[in-house]
Scaffold this motif. Sequence first.
Motif, mmCIF file in Angstrom:
data_model
loop_
_atom_site.group_PDB
_atom_site.id
_atom_site.type_symbol
_atom_site.label_atom_id
_atom_site.label_comp_id
_atom_site.label_asym_id
_atom_site.label_seq_id
_atom_site.Cartn_x
_atom_site.Cartn_y
_atom_site.Cartn_z
ATOM 1 N N GLY A 1 17.725 32.688 19.681
ATOM 2 C CA GLY A 1 16.468 32.220 20.243
ATOM 3 C C GLY A 1 15.838 33.258 21.144
ATOM 4 N N LEU A 2 14.543 33.120 21.347
ATOM 5 C CA LEU A 2 13.801 33.933 22.306
ATOM 6 C C LEU A 2 12.909 32.997 23.109
ATOM 7 C CD1 LEU A 2 12.616 36.898 20.025
ATOM 8 C CD2 LEU A 2 14.372 36.997 21.801
ATOM 9 N N PHE A 3 13.007 33.058 24.418
ATOM 10 C CA PHE A 3 12.186 32.206 25.269
ATOM 11 C C PHE A 3 11.012 33.019 25.794
ATOM 12 C CE2 PHE A 3 16.352 29.849 26.350
ATOM 13 C CZ PHE A 3 16.265 29.132 25.164
ATOM 14 N N GLN A 4 9.838 32.749 25.229
ATOM 15 C CA GLN A 4 8.617 33.464 25.610
ATOM 16 C C GLN A 4 7.429 32.512 25.572
ATOM 17 O OE1 GLN A 4 8.367 36.582 22.634
ATOM 18 N NE2 GLN A 4 9.168 38.104 24.059
ATOM 19 N N ALA B 1 11.667 19.372 22.936
ATOM 20 C CA ALA B 1 11.121 20.714 23.124
ATOM 21 C C ALA B 1 10.650 20.907 24.558
ATOM 22 C CB ALA B 1 9.970 20.942 22.161
ATOM 23 N N THR B 2 10.789 22.136 25.038
ATOM 24 C CA THR B 2 10.313 22.489 26.371
ATOM 25 C C THR B 2 9.441 23.731 26.288
ATOM 26 O OG1 THR B 2 12.336 23.767 26.768
ATOM 27 C CG2 THR B 2 12.307 21.485 27.559
ATOM 28 N N ALA B 3 8.727 23.998 27.362
ATOM 29 C CA ALA B 3 7.841 25.159 27.407
ATOM 30 C C ALA B 3 8.626 26.448 27.192
ATOM 31 C CB ALA B 3 7.118 25.211 28.752
ATOM 32 N N LYS B 4 7.978 27.426 26.588
ATOM 33 C CA LYS B 4 8.534 28.755 26.309
ATOM 34 C C LYS B 4 9.615 28.738 25.232
ATOM 35 C CE LYS B 4 7.425 30.902 30.739
ATOM 36 N NZ LYS B 4 7.910 31.717 31.870
ATOM 37 N N SER B 5 9.726 27.617 24.503
ATOM 38 C CA SER B 5 10.678 27.574 23.392
ATOM 39 C C SER B 5 9.977 27.094 22.119
ATOM 40 C CB SER B 5 11.851 26.650 23.722
ATOM 41 O OG SER B 5 11.426 25.305 23.836
ATOM 42 N N THR B 6 8.690 27.427 21.978
ATOM 43 C CA THR B 6 7.902 26.905 20.852
ATOM 44 C C THR B 6 8.520 27.266 19.503
ATOM 45 O OG1 THR B 6 6.517 28.879 21.115
ATOM 46 C CG2 THR B 6 5.673 26.806 22.039
ATOM 47 N N ILE B 7 8.817 28.545 19.291
ATOM 48 C CA ILE B 7 9.326 28.973 17.988
ATOM 49 C C ILE B 7 10.775 28.537 17.817
ATOM 50 C CG2 ILE B 7 9.603 30.902 16.410
ATOM 51 C CD1 ILE B 7 6.710 30.277 17.263
ATOM 52 N N TYR B 8 11.577 28.728 18.841
ATOM 53 C CA TYR B 8 12.977 28.320 18.751
ATOM 54 C C TYR B 8 13.086 26.819 18.493
ATOM 55 C CZ TYR B 8 17.842 27.523 20.059
ATOM 56 O OH TYR B 8 19.168 27.148 20.052
ATOM 57 N N SER B 9 12.322 26.023 19.234
ATOM 58 C CA SER B 9 12.346 24.571 19.018
ATOM 59 C C SER B 9 11.897 24.219 17.609
ATOM 60 C CB SER B 9 11.455 23.859 20.036
ATOM 61 O OG SER B 9 12.005 23.922 21.331
ATOM 62 N N ALA B 10 10.890 24.925 17.104
ATOM 63 C CA ALA B 10 10.407 24.663 15.749
ATOM 64 C C ALA B 10 11.513 24.903 14.724
ATOM 65 C CB ALA B 10 9.194 25.536 15.441
#
Length: 262
Positions: free
Chosen positions: A94-97, A148-157
């Motif tokens: 994952g990447l948190f951005q 889902a939480t903020a800054k994890s849009t792609i990882y959560s997807a």
Amino acid sequence: MDLTNKVVVVTGGSAGLGEQICYQAAKRGAIVVTCARRIQLIGQVKEKCMELSGKEAYAFQLDISDPDSVDSVLGKIAEEVGSVDVLVNNAGYGLFQDFFEFDYEAARKMFEVNVLGMIYFTQQIALDMVSRKKGHIFNVASMAGKMATAKSTIYSATKFAVLGFSNALRLELKPAGVYVTTINPGPIDTEFFDKADPSGSYLASLGNIVLEPEKLAKAIVKRMGEPTREINRPRVMEAASRMYILFPHIGDWLAGSIFNKK
């Protein structure tokens, strides 16, 4: 399940949770096949598994995002090891951005590793399990796939996709006696966060809800061969995810406040 001489394949088995799953399966007499990109590390995992089990173990270099690499490893497993009794799809990152800072190529690569590669690797193994009418598939998703939480849009997807895939696959394989279990961990104290959050501030802010990989691995291996829908840890985040579904406005508040540590 008595894991003695059962073939357990673990992707992402070079470190962290995957490594610990390999060791726990080996302790119960399994023939462990560890797969990951870092050949030196999986070689070390293989050697330790052999010490723990007193049996043969295998290490195959695998780039889960590369179909040719997947085909090669599947061929080696079929030729050198045999049919797979338990598959643990653990490879992922994952990447948190912030979403607006996210590079498209980085998003594409994350889907190739976390979702598409997992699906491709699973298909041939699942077909063999169905033909034998036995087997167990574990897919490592995440609490981020439930809440889902903020800054994890792609990882959560990607992890929402893993959950959807697993839920449908569970229904398809159930008539054949093949089990599908989704593992939904919260933050684990592993090198995952070296890439996801290089600052180290996220883990440091979470306190005692951070999971220990060895303890979680024991819980996973204990369920091998049992018809288990999900393994959710830690319990407090499982409760929050249920709240998120039942009371979405309260869930948004929890995700945006208490659990928003990125």
